[in-house]
Design a protein around this motif. Structure first.
Motif, PDB file in Angstrom:
ATOM      1  N   LEU A 287       0.794  -1.228   0.000  1.00 32.40           N
ATOM      2  CA  LEU A 287       0.000   0.000   0.000  1.00 32.40           C
ATOM      3  C   LEU A 287       0.828   1.281   0.000  1.00 32.40           C
ATOM      4  O   LEU A 287       0.277   2.358  -0.236  1.00 32.40           O
ATOM      5  CB  LEU A 287      -0.933   0.017   1.220  1.00 32.40           C
ATOM      6  CG  LEU A 287      -2.004  -1.069   1.264  1.00 32.40           C
ATOM      7  CD1 LEU A 287      -2.749  -1.018   2.599  1.00 32.40           C
ATOM      8  CD2 LEU A 287      -2.989  -0.921   0.100  1.00 32.40           C
ATOM      9  N   HIS A 288       2.141   1.210   0.239  1.00 32.88           N
ATOM     10  CA  HIS A 288       2.865   2.456   0.489  1.00 32.88           C
ATOM     11  C   HIS A 288       2.950   3.356  -0.742  1.00 32.88           C
ATOM     12  O   HIS A 288       2.863   4.577  -0.617  1.00 32.88           O
ATOM     13  CB  HIS A 288       4.262   2.167   1.074  1.00 32.88           C
ATOM     14  CG  HIS A 288       5.292   1.679   0.113  1.00 32.88           C
ATOM     15  ND1 HIS A 288       5.448   0.351  -0.221  1.00 32.88           N
ATOM     16  CD2 HIS A 288       6.264   2.334  -0.575  1.00 32.88           C
ATOM     17  CE1 HIS A 288       6.450   0.210  -1.058  1.00 32.88           C
ATOM     18  NE2 HIS A 288       6.969   1.399  -1.303  1.00 32.88           N
ATOM     19  N   VAL A 289       3.076   2.775  -1.933  1.00 28.63           N
ATOM     20  CA  VAL A 289       3.178   3.621  -3.132  1.00 28.63           C
ATOM     21  C   VAL A 289       1.843   4.281  -3.474  1.00 28.63           C
ATOM     22  O   VAL A 289       1.785   5.511  -3.635  1.00 28.63           O
ATOM     23  CB  VAL A 289       3.739   2.820  -4.316  1.00 28.63           C
ATOM     24  CG1 VAL A 289       3.624   3.634  -5.612  1.00 28.63           C
ATOM     25  CG2 VAL A 289       5.200   2.462  -4.061  1.00 28.63           C
ATOM     26  N   PRO A 290       0.739   3.523  -3.613  1.00 27.24           N
ATOM     27  CA  PRO A 290      -0.512   4.213  -3.957  1.00 27.24           C
ATOM     28  C   PRO A 290      -0.973   5.213  -2.906  1.00 27.24           C
ATOM     29  O   PRO A 290      -1.433   6.316  -3.249  1.00 27.24           O
ATOM     30  CB  PRO A 290      -1.519   3.065  -4.115  1.00 27.24           C
ATOM     31  CG  PRO A 290      -0.917   1.895  -3.443  1.00 27.24           C
ATOM     32  CD  PRO A 290       0.559   2.053  -3.570  1.00 27.24           C
ATOM     33  N   LEU A 291      -0.853   4.874  -1.630  1.00 27.13           N
ATOM     34  CA  LEU A 291      -1.316   5.810  -0.598  1.00 27.13           C
ATOM     35  C   LEU A 291      -0.449   7.062  -0.563  1.00 27.13           C
ATOM     36  O   LEU A 291      -0.956   8.158  -0.269  1.00 27.13           O
ATOM     37  CB  LEU A 291      -1.336   5.123   0.768  1.00 27.13           C
ATOM     38  CG  LEU A 291      -2.375   4.012   0.927  1.00 27.13           C
ATOM     39  CD1 LEU A 291      -2.410   3.511   2.369  1.00 27.13           C
ATOM     40  CD2 LEU A 291      -3.773   4.482   0.508  1.00 27.13           C
ATOM     41  N   PHE A 292       0.821   6.935  -0.871  1.00 31.09           N
ATOM     42  CA  PHE A 292       1.678   8.112  -0.924  1.00 31.09           C
ATOM     43  C   PHE A 292       1.277   9.022  -2.089  1.00 31.09           C
ATOM     44  O   PHE A 292       1.301  10.248  -1.969  1.00 31.09           O
ATOM     45  CB  PHE A 292       3.142   7.692  -1.066  1.00 31.09           C
ATOM     46  CG  PHE A 292       4.130   8.821  -0.888  1.00 31.09           C
ATOM     47  CD1 PHE A 292       4.246   9.460   0.336  1.00 31.09           C
ATOM     48  CD2 PHE A 292       4.942   9.233  -1.928  1.00 31.09           C
ATOM     49  CE1 PHE A 292       5.162  10.485   0.519  1.00 31.09           C
ATOM     50  CE2 PHE A 292       5.868  10.253  -1.762  1.00 31.09           C
ATOM     51  CZ  PHE A 292       5.971  10.888  -0.531  1.00 31.09           C
ATOM     52  N   ARG A 293       0.899   8.429  -3.213  1.00 36.06           N
ATOM     53  CA  ARG A 293       0.439   9.233  -4.345  1.00 36.06           C
ATOM     54  C   ARG A 293      -0.795  10.044  -3.960  1.00 36.06           C
ATOM     55  O   ARG A 293      -0.898  11.233  -4.287  1.00 36.06           O
ATOM     56  CB  ARG A 293       0.109   8.318  -5.525  1.00 36.06           C
ATOM     57  CG  ARG A 293       1.292   7.502  -6.048  1.00 36.06           C
ATOM     58  CD  ARG A 293       2.082   8.241  -7.103  1.00 36.06           C
ATOM     59  NE  ARG A 293       3.099   7.375  -7.692  1.00 36.06           N
ATOM     60  CZ  ARG A 293       2.923   6.639  -8.774  1.00 36.06           C
ATOM     61  NH1 ARG A 293       1.751   6.636  -9.398  1.00 36.06           N
ATOM     62  NH2 ARG A 293       3.920   5.905  -9.248  1.00 36.06           N
ATOM     63  N   ALA A 315       0.864   7.130   9.782  1.00 27.00           N
ATOM     64  CA  ALA A 315      -0.493   6.840   9.335  1.00 27.00           C
ATOM     65  C   ALA A 315      -0.514   5.573   8.478  1.00 27.00           C
ATOM     66  O   ALA A 315      -1.427   4.738   8.604  1.00 27.00           O
ATOM     67  CB  ALA A 315      -1.056   8.025   8.555  1.00 27.00           C
ATOM     68  N   LEU A 316       0.481   5.421   7.618  1.00 26.59           N
ATOM     69  CA  LEU A 316       0.574   4.229   6.778  1.00 26.59           C
ATOM     70  C   LEU A 316       0.743   2.980   7.629  1.00 26.59           C
ATOM     71  O   LEU A 316       0.150   1.924   7.336  1.00 26.59           O
ATOM     72  CB  LEU A 316       1.740   4.380   5.806  1.00 26.59           C
ATOM     73  CG  LEU A 316       2.063   3.174   4.918  1.00 26.59           C
ATOM     74  CD1 LEU A 316       0.882   2.829   4.012  1.00 26.59           C
ATOM     75  CD2 LEU A 316       3.316   3.443   4.087  1.00 26.59           C
TER      76      LEU A 316
END
Length: 355
Positions: A287-293, A315-316
């Motif tokens: 999830l770290h890449v999409p949520l960071f976007r 938060a992540l």
């Protein structure tokens, strides 16, 4: 890995010299692949002999473990892919053809086989595409390696190290016009068949560990800390080719020492909070890449300022723990139970005493 994908602008804003960090920080996925082979060998002795029922159960068990969170990451990333493709190609038939192609190949865990698709959807998902190949071959590799001597296992680990290093070494000898070609580097980095040596080395390490008994000692705790420090130093200070050569043995030693360790480091890693973080790490990774976007769209400073960036990581972490506890863990348990029920004698129309 998250720092590699998310932090370059934050580091630049702080004036931190990364040395070779961003050149090498993709390499620790080797640790993930080696660990995968090690853990599967340790936890799945039932696949010995590659008998069909045990193999089927192993395959479904792996599917139940990884696919729910993988699918969640796929869904979360889908709007980002659509937006990116629309900006490049407009709202044309080509847009929807590309979207369907990338979507299907990613859902089928086939994206790592071509440079153009490896990171076309959720970037970290390429490693699960490679893992799918490893899982498919595991019962047969396990059976082949089960009764090998220590000498054979050590020799195979050395061969796997060479197999891991040679593609990157070859790139360094090619003319720069070819060696620096994006497609060729992506082919070397992502193609599953070129990464399977790391997985096989993990299986060999587990066989060595199991053959020597399970005694744990403090000196291995110290050695594990030294191996971890050495790996971090290599990532930061060594050029890419040297790092590729050194990280493989560093990770091999780190895992072996941790398996044999008994001391403060191993106790800390085995504490309940660390175990929970370890269990949630797969969701964190996916999830770290999409949520960071998405976070950058709402709060641009998360990409450039250390305090918002730290807040995002916290938060992540919370989202990852929630995803593990509310999605991954219960769905995995449900799917595995459903599979066992479907394979019970009563469910397939056989008397309960049938063999």
């Amino acid at each position: 890995m998250a720092l590699y994908h998310l932090s370059p602008d934050v580091a630049a804003s702080l004036g931190i010299s990364p040395f070779y960090f961003y050149e090498n920080s993709g390499d620790p996925v080797e640790l993930f692949f080696i660990l995968s082979g090690f853990i599967l060998t340790y936890t799945h002795p039932e696949v010995s002999g590659a008998e069909a029922p045990a193999v089927r159960q192993f395959y479904f068990s792996r599917f139940a473990k990884i696919y729910p969170i993988y699918l969640l990451g796929w869904i979360v990333f889908a709007p980002l892919v659509y937006t990116n493709l629309a900006s490049l190609h407009g709202h044309s038939a080509g847009l929807y053809a590309r979207l369907a192609f990338y979507g299907v190949i990613s859902l089928a865990l086939l994206q790592a086989w071509t440079p153009t698709t490896a990171t076309a959807w959720n970037t970290p998902g390429w490693s699960l595409s490679a893992e799918a190949v490893f899982y498919a071959s595991f019962p047969f590799l396990f059976t082949f390696l089960k009764n090998r001597s220590v000498g054979v296992l050590l020799s195979l680990i050395g061969a796997c190290w060479l197999f891991s290093v040679i593609p990157t070494l070859t790139l360094s000898f090619l003319p720069s016009s070819l060696g620096d070609a994006y497609w060729l580097r992506e082919l070397v980095n992502f193609t599953p068949v070129l990464r399977i040596g790391e997985f096989i080395a993990g299986i060999c390490m587990a066989r060595l560990y199991l053959s020597q008994g399970l005694a744990r000692k403090f000196r291995f705790d110290v050695a594990a800390f030294a191996a971890l420090a050495a790996a971090i130093a290599v990532i930061v200070l060594a050029n890419h080719l040297l790092a590729k050569a050194l990280l493989f043995p560093a990770f091999i030693l780190l895992l072996y020492f941790l398996a044999r360790a008994a001391g403060p480091l191993s106790r800390w890693l085995g504490s309940k909070p660390m175990v929970l973080l370890g269990e949630a790490s797969f969701a964190f990774y996916i999830l770290h890449v999409p949520l960071f976007r998405y976070a950058k769209m709402l709060f641009p400073s998360v990409a450039t300022s250390p305090v918002p960036f730290l807040g995002f990581l916290l938060a992540l972490t919370a989202v990852s723990i929630f995803s593990f506890l509310s999605i991954e863990k219960p769905l995995c348990a449900y799917l595995r139970k459903a599979y066992k029920t479907s394979r019970s004698p009563r469910s397939i129309g056989q008397p309960e005493h049938a063999h």
